[in-house]
Design a protein around this motif. Structure first.
Motif, PDB file in Angstrom:
ATOM      1  N   ALA A  66      -0.140  -5.109  -4.713  1.00 31.84           N
ATOM      2  CA  ALA A  66      -1.178  -4.123  -4.404  1.00 31.84           C
ATOM      3  C   ALA A  66      -2.028  -4.606  -3.243  1.00 31.84           C
ATOM      4  CB  ALA A  66      -2.054  -3.884  -5.633  1.00 31.84           C
ATOM      5  N   GLU A  67      -2.691  -3.667  -2.612  1.00 26.87           N
ATOM      6  CA  GLU A  67      -3.655  -3.956  -1.542  1.00 26.87           C
ATOM      7  C   GLU A  67      -5.012  -4.217  -2.195  1.00 26.87           C
ATOM      8  OE1 GLU A  67      -3.064  -4.342   1.614  1.00 26.87           O
ATOM      9  OE2 GLU A  67      -1.056  -3.505   1.754  1.00 26.87           O
ATOM     10  N   GLY A  68      -5.245  -5.429  -2.633  1.00 26.75           N
ATOM     11  CA  GLY A  68      -6.524  -5.781  -3.256  1.00 26.75           C
ATOM     12  C   GLY A  68      -6.568  -5.393  -4.712  1.00 26.75           C
ATOM     13  N   PRO A  69      -7.662  -5.769  -5.387  1.00 19.79           N
ATOM     14  CA  PRO A  69      -7.767  -5.523  -6.825  1.00 19.79           C
ATOM     15  C   PRO A  69      -7.925  -4.040  -7.151  1.00 19.79           C
ATOM     16  CG  PRO A  69      -9.793  -6.495  -5.977  1.00 19.79           C
ATOM     17  CD  PRO A  69      -8.811  -6.500  -4.851  1.00 19.79           C
ATOM     18  N   ALA A  70      -7.538  -3.699  -8.379  1.00 23.43           N
ATOM     19  CA  ALA A  70      -7.662  -2.321  -8.856  1.00 23.43           C
ATOM     20  C   ALA A  70      -9.125  -2.004  -9.139  1.00 23.43           C
ATOM     21  CB  ALA A  70      -6.835  -2.135 -10.115  1.00 23.43           C
ATOM     22  N   ARG A  71      -9.462  -0.726  -9.012  1.00 18.88           N
ATOM     23  CA  ARG A  71     -10.810  -0.253  -9.301  1.00 18.88           C
ATOM     24  C   ARG A  71     -10.886   0.376 -10.686  1.00 18.88           C
ATOM     25  NH1 ARG A  71      -8.788   1.313  -4.975  1.00 18.88           N
ATOM     26  NH2 ARG A  71      -8.688   3.514  -5.458  1.00 18.88           N
ATOM     27  N   GLY A  72      -9.734   0.464 -11.367  1.00 20.53           N
ATOM     28  CA  GLY A  72      -9.647   1.053 -12.691  1.00 20.53           C
ATOM     29  C   GLY A  72      -8.192   1.313 -13.020  1.00 20.53           C
ATOM     30  N   TYR A  73      -7.944   1.887 -14.179  1.00 19.56           N
ATOM     31  CA  TYR A  73      -6.585   2.190 -14.620  1.00 19.56           C
ATOM     32  C   TYR A  73      -5.932   3.167 -13.644  1.00 19.56           C
ATOM     33  CZ  TYR A  73      -2.742   3.750 -17.593  1.00 19.56           C
ATOM     34  OH  TYR A  73      -1.498   4.057 -18.082  1.00 19.56           O
ATOM     35  N   GLY A  74      -4.852   2.733 -13.020  1.00 18.90           N
ATOM     36  CA  GLY A  74      -4.143   3.571 -12.052  1.00 18.90           C
ATOM     37  C   GLY A  74      -4.847   3.708 -10.722  1.00 18.90           C
ATOM     38  N   LYS A  75      -5.978   3.045 -10.558  1.00 19.29           N
ATOM     39  CA  LYS A  75      -6.759   3.162  -9.317  1.00 19.29           C
ATOM     40  C   LYS A  75      -6.523   1.923  -8.452  1.00 19.29           C
ATOM     41  CE  LYS A  75     -10.220   6.040 -11.466  1.00 19.29           C
ATOM     42  NZ  LYS A  75     -11.616   6.213 -11.820  1.00 19.29           N
ATOM     43  N   TYR A  76      -5.373   1.919  -7.824  1.00 16.79           N
ATOM     44  CA  TYR A  76      -4.975   0.817  -6.945  1.00 16.79           C
ATOM     45  C   TYR A  76      -4.126   1.387  -5.820  1.00 16.79           C
ATOM     46  CZ  TYR A  76      -0.254   1.079  -8.848  1.00 16.79           C
ATOM     47  OH  TYR A  76       0.995   1.513  -9.200  1.00 16.79           O
ATOM     48  N   THR A  77      -3.975   0.615  -4.761  1.00 14.80           N
ATOM     49  CA  THR A  77      -3.140   1.022  -3.640  1.00 14.80           C
ATOM     50  C   THR A  77      -1.932   0.101  -3.591  1.00 14.80           C
ATOM     51  OG1 THR A  77      -5.091   1.741  -2.418  1.00 14.80           O
ATOM     52  CG2 THR A  77      -3.072   1.382  -1.146  1.00 14.80           C
ATOM     53  N   PRO A  78      -0.718   0.649  -3.809  1.00 16.01           N
ATOM     54  CA  PRO A  78       0.473  -0.193  -3.734  1.00 16.01           C
ATOM     55  C   PRO A  78       0.632  -0.779  -2.327  1.00 16.01           C
ATOM     56  CG  PRO A  78       0.998   1.939  -4.709  1.00 16.01           C
ATOM     57  CD  PRO A  78      -0.398   2.029  -4.154  1.00 16.01           C
ATOM     58  N   ARG A  79       1.055  -2.010  -2.256  1.00 16.65           N
ATOM     59  CA  ARG A  79       1.305  -2.654  -0.968  1.00 16.65           C
ATOM     60  C   ARG A  79       2.664  -2.171  -0.474  1.00 16.65           C
ATOM     61  NH1 ARG A  79      -0.286  -7.817   1.710  1.00 16.65           N
ATOM     62  NH2 ARG A  79       1.508  -8.389   2.994  1.00 16.65           N
ATOM     63  N   GLU A  80       2.731  -1.770   0.780  1.00 18.19           N
ATOM     64  CA  GLU A  80       3.960  -1.212   1.334  1.00 18.19           C
ATOM     65  C   GLU A  80       5.011  -2.267   1.616  1.00 18.19           C
ATOM     66  OE1 GLU A  80       3.316   1.480   4.579  1.00 18.19           O
ATOM     67  OE2 GLU A  80       1.709   2.519   3.519  1.00 18.19           O
TER      68      GLU A  80
END
Length: 189
Positions: A66-80
């Motif tokens: 991921a691009e950095g830590p999650a902000r919540g459940y399902g709230k993350y940006t997958p790293r390309e």
């Protein structure tokens, strides 16, 4: 009317005051639910979920860089990309399912430990640590939205291909689940 309640809220930079005056006896009475019950179909689907959840191995509905830590459940940006610069921190986002619950006097607990191994293509283990992270929670209901972000930084790792293997051990349900993520270390040109 002998008791008053004042609540302060901040809304878009302005101060909003809400004031309600209730009789003192109303403050001591327990609240009662006056909402509609779920449909029979929805209630039945919860029963089916419980059965399927318990029968499932410890598995993952999401697991990846991921691009950095999650902000919540399902709230993350997958790293390309799974290509990292030497010494760059890698963040792994994980959503486990099928873990066990412990009923307590006030609700339910869940608890998992994470261990990792850093492995070369030939199978050599370069680094490993047992129980380096814990994922645990308590809730009045069985919380089926556990998630975590794990950060890894491997200083001095030469350019090449590797596998990051992370094992989750469910302390309550006795299950284990393994995530294997391949990545490459490559210096910027």
């Amino acid at each position: 009317m002998t008791a008053g309640i004042i609540r302060w809220f901040r809304l878009a930079g302005s101060l909003l005051t809400v004031c309600a005056v209730l009789p003192a006896a109303a403050l001591a009475e327990p609240a009662t639910l006056t909402a509609p019950a779920p449909s029979a179909e929805l209630a039945g689907s919860y029963d089916q979920l419980e059965t399927a959840w318990t029968a499932s191995p410890l598995a993952f509905t999401a697991a990846g860089f991921a691009e950095g830590p999650a902000r919540g459940y399902g709230k993350y940006t997958p790293r390309e990309s799974a290509v990292f610069a030497p010494g760059e921190t890698m963040t792994v986002y994980v959503q486990p399912v099928g873990y066990g619950f412990n009923k307590t006097g006030s609700g339910y607990d869940y608890a998992m430990d994470a261990s990792y191994r850093l492995i070369t293509p030939s199978g050599q283990v370069l680094a490993a640590e047992n129980k380096f992270a814990a994922l645990a929670g308590s809730s009045r209901a069985e919380d089926r939205q556990a998630f975590t972000s794990l950060n890894f930084t491997f200083e001095g790792l030469p350019e090449g291909s590797y596998t990051l293997e992370t094992t989750f051990a469910d302390a309550i349900g006795g299950k284990t689940g393994v995530i294997s993520l391949s990545f490459e270390v490559k210096a910027a040109k």
